[in-house]
Enzyme design. Sequence first.
Site, PDB file in Angstrom:
ATOM      1  CG  HIS A 176      -1.937  -1.050   1.231  1.00  0.00           C
ATOM      2  ND1 HIS A 176      -1.710  -2.269   1.817  1.00  0.00           N
ATOM      3  CD2 HIS A 176      -3.184  -1.113   0.706  1.00  0.00           C
ATOM      4  CE1 HIS A 176      -2.768  -3.040   1.655  1.00  0.00           C
ATOM      5  NE2 HIS A 176      -3.678  -2.367   0.985  1.00  0.00           N
ATOM      6  CG  ASP A 246      -4.130  -4.808  -4.475  1.00  0.00           C
ATOM      7  OD1 ASP A 246      -5.155  -4.128  -4.240  1.00  0.00           O
ATOM      8  OD2 ASP A 246      -3.465  -5.344  -3.569  1.00  0.00           O
TER       9      ASP A 246
END
Length: 343
Positions: A176, A246
Amino acid sequence: MTPRAAIVGLSGPSLTAEEAALLRARRPAGAILFARNVVAPAQLRALTAAIREALGEHAPILVDQEGGRVARLKPPHWEAFPAAAAFEGAPAPAARANALLLGAACVAEGLDVVCAPVLDLRLPGAHGVIGDRAFSAEPAEIARLGAAFVAGLQDAGAIPVIKHIPGHGRALADSHHELPRVGAPAAELAADIAPFRALACCGAWAMTAHVLYEAWDAALPATISPAVVRNVIRDEIGFDGVLVTDDLAMGALQGASNDLATAALAAGCDLVLHCTGRLADTAALLADCPRLTDRAAARMAAARAARDAFRDRDPGSLRALRDAMLGARTAGPAGADPTAREA
């Protein structure tokens, strides 16, 4: 009109007029919802209905609902589900019952694609972004419980998304925020891909890992690497289902999201995920995003066909079955959600 090969985020608990206009003009394949989009059951059902009014009744609406830390539907309106690690060593019917309950809760609100289960290894010393989201450190145990979880979601009428292919478990960084690099040799990575290979033909979608595997591609992370997507995911693992990236806006990937989308689709992904929910970002991505290919559309149809209708199931009996098999191993406080995306 053939949709763009993108799944996009939205800004808040209702579809704004500007968002609805964009969805109709630059139609993405579907949408994904986060905590910022979820307030209460009636609100959520209204939002999913508005999305489908703009995109069509078969447009997939995704949600990250794993249980434990990663859950968008939370108490007091929805049940709290255990994290994957709670099922290690438990009978497979406990995992299947849990997934059926979880999937049914999502489907009832109009959410038909559930981004779970995590098939990554839970390895000591790795970054905690995976942690208890994974079933085990043992590939065979992950495959056993992962198969049960997938079947439970499909029983509920949901499409599962196995993640993060070809494996995030060895990462020492959180994708992330930055790009993890894994230096393990290909022979060692055989353990990482084993659960994905075992479930390659289960009818689920799969979500890529924003991880660079030096043994497979020393220059590019898996999501935008033709070598990893085609040689490892499609060929070695044998996954021929819907492959979605993702979130392209995560810190692991560098560059404009529209350029990353083009790269990921060229590498062999079917769909790209863009989650910021910021209208200008979404408009820029959709303006340049290629349209869904016929092969990707066929893969999406096959995943829908793999679902079973949720019927003749008693939720109370399923909870009792799950809880009896888990014993005292139900989840405590979940902790911070490492996947939260807030606008």
